[in-house]
Design an enzyme around this catalytic site. Sequence first.
Site, PDB file in Angstrom:
ATOM      1  NE  ARG A   1      -2.531  -1.927  -0.781  1.00 11.72           N
ATOM      2  CZ  ARG A   1      -2.643  -3.236  -0.675  1.00 11.72           C
ATOM      3  NH1 ARG A   1      -3.285  -3.746   0.301  1.00 11.72           N
ATOM      4  NH2 ARG A   1      -2.170  -4.060  -1.581  1.00 11.72           N
TER       5      ARG A   1
ATOM      6  CB  SER B   1      -8.760  -0.910   5.055  1.00 13.95           C
ATOM      7  OG  SER B   1      -9.273  -2.141   4.630  1.00 13.95           O
TER       8      SER B   1
ATOM      9  CD  GLU C   1      -5.786   1.397   2.557  1.00 14.72           C
ATOM     10  OE1 GLU C   1      -5.652   0.347   3.208  1.00 14.72           O
ATOM     11  OE2 GLU C   1      -6.520   1.497   1.560  1.00 14.72           O
TER      12      GLU C   1
HETATM   13  C1  LIG Z   1     -15.478   0.542  -0.186  1.00 16.29           C
HETATM   14  C2  LIG Z   1     -14.014   0.711  -0.457  1.00 16.29           C
HETATM   15  C3  LIG Z   1     -13.200  -0.392  -0.646  1.00 16.29           C
HETATM   16  C4  LIG Z   1     -11.831  -0.241  -0.907  1.00 16.29           C
HETATM   17  N1  LIG Z   1     -11.074  -1.360  -1.086  1.00 16.29           N
HETATM   18  C5  LIG Z   1      -9.753  -1.242  -1.379  1.00 16.29           C
HETATM   19  C6  LIG Z   1      -8.949  -2.391  -1.589  1.00 16.29           C
HETATM   20  O1  LIG Z   1      -9.425  -3.531  -1.535  1.00 16.29           O
HETATM   21  N2  LIG Z   1      -7.631  -2.219  -1.865  1.00 16.29           N
HETATM   22  C7  LIG Z   1      -7.068  -0.971  -1.947  1.00 16.29           C
HETATM   23  O2  LIG Z   1      -5.865  -0.880  -2.220  1.00 16.29           O
HETATM   24  N3  LIG Z   1      -7.815   0.141  -1.769  1.00 16.29           N
HETATM   25  C8  LIG Z   1      -9.132   0.042  -1.486  1.00 16.29           C
HETATM   26  N4  LIG Z   1      -9.894   1.158  -1.270  1.00 16.29           N
HETATM   27  C9  LIG Z   1      -9.275   2.491  -1.309  1.00 16.29           C
HETATM   28  C10 LIG Z   1      -9.407   3.208  -2.671  1.00 16.29           C
HETATM   29  O3  LIG Z   1     -10.524   2.777  -3.377  1.00 16.29           O
HETATM   30  C11 LIG Z   1      -8.182   3.005  -3.552  1.00 16.29           C
HETATM   31  O4  LIG Z   1      -7.027   3.434  -2.882  1.00 16.29           O
HETATM   32  C12 LIG Z   1      -8.310   3.769  -4.879  1.00 16.29           C
HETATM   33  O5  LIG Z   1      -7.234   3.468  -5.714  1.00 16.29           O
HETATM   34  C13 LIG Z   1      -8.391   5.285  -4.697  1.00 16.29           C
HETATM   35  O6  LIG Z   1      -8.724   5.825  -5.961  1.00 16.29           O
HETATM   36  P1  LIG Z   1      -9.387   7.250  -6.116  1.00 16.29           P
HETATM   37  O7  LIG Z   1      -9.420   7.545  -7.576  1.00 16.29           O
HETATM   38  O8  LIG Z   1     -10.686   7.286  -5.407  1.00 16.29           O
HETATM   39  O9  LIG Z   1      -8.302   8.163  -5.391  1.00 16.29           O
HETATM   40  P2  LIG Z   1      -8.560   9.462  -4.496  1.00 16.29           P
HETATM   41  O10 LIG Z   1      -9.197   9.054  -3.209  1.00 16.29           O
HETATM   42  O11 LIG Z   1      -9.233  10.516  -5.277  1.00 16.29           O
HETATM   43  O12 LIG Z   1      -7.065   9.910  -4.198  1.00 16.29           O
HETATM   44  C14 LIG Z   1      -6.243   9.146  -3.340  1.00 16.29           C
HETATM   45  C15 LIG Z   1      -4.802   9.688  -3.425  1.00 16.29           C
HETATM   46  O13 LIG Z   1      -4.299   9.470  -4.755  1.00 16.29           O
HETATM   47  C16 LIG Z   1      -3.922  10.704  -5.362  1.00 16.29           C
HETATM   48  N5  LIG Z   1      -4.270  10.641  -6.767  1.00 16.29           N
HETATM   49  C17 LIG Z   1      -5.437  10.260  -7.322  1.00 16.29           C
HETATM   50  N6  LIG Z   1      -5.351  10.284  -8.674  1.00 16.29           N
HETATM   51  C18 LIG Z   1      -4.101  10.719  -8.964  1.00 16.29           C
HETATM   52  C19 LIG Z   1      -3.397  10.994 -10.184  1.00 16.29           C
HETATM   53  N7  LIG Z   1      -3.962  10.820 -11.374  1.00 16.29           N
HETATM   54  N8  LIG Z   1      -2.112  11.449 -10.094  1.00 16.29           N
HETATM   55  C20 LIG Z   1      -1.518  11.655  -8.888  1.00 16.29           C
HETATM   56  N9  LIG Z   1      -2.130  11.422  -7.709  1.00 16.29           N
HETATM   57  C21 LIG Z   1      -3.406  10.955  -7.752  1.00 16.29           C
HETATM   58  C22 LIG Z   1      -4.704  11.778  -4.617  1.00 16.29           C
HETATM   59  O14 LIG Z   1      -4.054  13.032  -4.699  1.00 16.29           O
HETATM   60  C23 LIG Z   1      -4.718  11.204  -3.201  1.00 16.29           C
HETATM   61  O15 LIG Z   1      -3.475  11.483  -2.589  1.00 16.29           O
HETATM   62  C24 LIG Z   1     -11.265   1.040  -0.989  1.00 16.29           C
HETATM   63  C25 LIG Z   1     -12.099   2.169  -0.800  1.00 16.29           C
HETATM   64  C26 LIG Z   1     -13.447   2.007  -0.546  1.00 16.29           C
HETATM   65  C27 LIG Z   1     -14.335   3.210  -0.368  1.00 16.29           C
END
Ligand SMILES: Cc1cc2nc3c(=O)[nH]c(=O)nc-3n(C[C@H](O)[C@H](O)[C@H](O)COP(=O)(O)OP(=O)(O)OC[C@H]3O[C@@H](n4cnc5c(N)ncnc54)[C@H](O)[C@@H]3O)c2cc1C
Length: 356
Positions: free
Chosen positions: A164, A242, A341
Amino acid sequence: MNPRERVPLAPYCTMAVGGPARFFVEARTEADVLEAVEWARREGLALRVLGGGSNLVVADAGVDGIVVRMAIRGVSIRESGVAVDLTAAAGEPWDEIVGHAVERGWAGLECLSGIPGRVGATPIQNVGAYGQEVSDTITAVRALDRRAGRVVTLSAGACAFAYRDSLLKTGAPDRYVVLTVTYRLVAGGAPALGYPDVERHLEVRGIRSPALADVRASVLAIRRGKSMVLEAGDPNRRSCGSFFLNPIVSPDELRRIEAGAGDLAMPRWPQSDGRVKLSAAWLIERAGFQRGERTGPVGLSTRHSLAIVCHDGARASDVVALAGRIRARVEARFGVRLVPEPVLWGFEPGALDRST
Ligand SMILES: Cc1cc2nc3c(=O)[nH]c(=O)nc-3n(C[C@H](O)[C@H](O)[C@H](O)COP(=O)(O)OP(=O)(O)OC[C@H]3O[C@@H](n4cnc5c(N)ncnc54)[C@H](O)[C@@H]3O)c2cc1C
């Protein structure tokens, strides 16, 4: 470029809490990203990149700077023998990419089904679940290097992926804006198996030689049972998944924690470097927290003790206060300091400590 002012960020985040962005712009092309970065530089403003907001807690006071929401779409494919290089733009919804790969019979992403968010965030924390991580397949991350002021291509090695974590998350946070990610998949490849929950689920379904689609279906079903997919009407829906990482400790630390826990059944997963990964959920439950427990408008998911869930009236300060209490109690009971996380925007350093 025409950024909007004082745009509430809560509707863009799965926790649905937090204040406004001072400026907000939606980037639909790479040129939009370059323009926003240049504009922020000229105005002397901080710039934050938003994907699907599913791993993010925004402070109630909001974000003083410009938030760029990545909405660039597009997928390209290059096939060479059984190797399939799938390149997706940062704004592509992640689960659509996984679904597409599974439908085409391309192995490599099937266990990552149902994870919310967009492609651009997947390398940031090396998204992983059920025995797979994106670092298993990522070959290239094309990104705008804000420090160098040009677009660069990072190899998987340069991304320094870990559990992670990656260079993009902790090594050089905010330096790179991810534009596209390339995943190397295997046409006709076998699904990744070996994760006990998934194997049990397939067994119950009577599937002995699972196809990629069978594994995807089992992963989605298991995730639904834990409220780990986003579904309208699910009372546990407003979370970041998480909230804490599973701690990884040295053998010496393990012995100390085990002695304190007084339970040889404490879950653990030995790592290749000799350290041992522990279950944050187990530690939280043993520290006295229960699934479904609520403190006013926030609480733990009724189906997963690692997920902090928001209810009507919740504020970001409530989320951080509960997270701080959980962390303090786990530390007092086991001497283990849990690490959040999700990324926290707009909070002072140490916000979790001050909230207890
Ligand atoms: C119900 C649920 C289940 C989940 N299960 C998992 C799981 O099983 N495994 C897991 O690893 N994660 C999980 N997550 C966490 C999350 O979904 C992931 O980390 C996902 O990749 C975040 O994507 P996002 O586009 O929503 O990022 P955001 O929440 O919008 O951003 C997260 C971070 O990434 C950065 N970021 C986003 N896009 C870019 C880009 N293009 N360039 C540079 N920085 C960027 C942002 O600045 C921020 O720092 C879960 C979340 C939820 C709500």
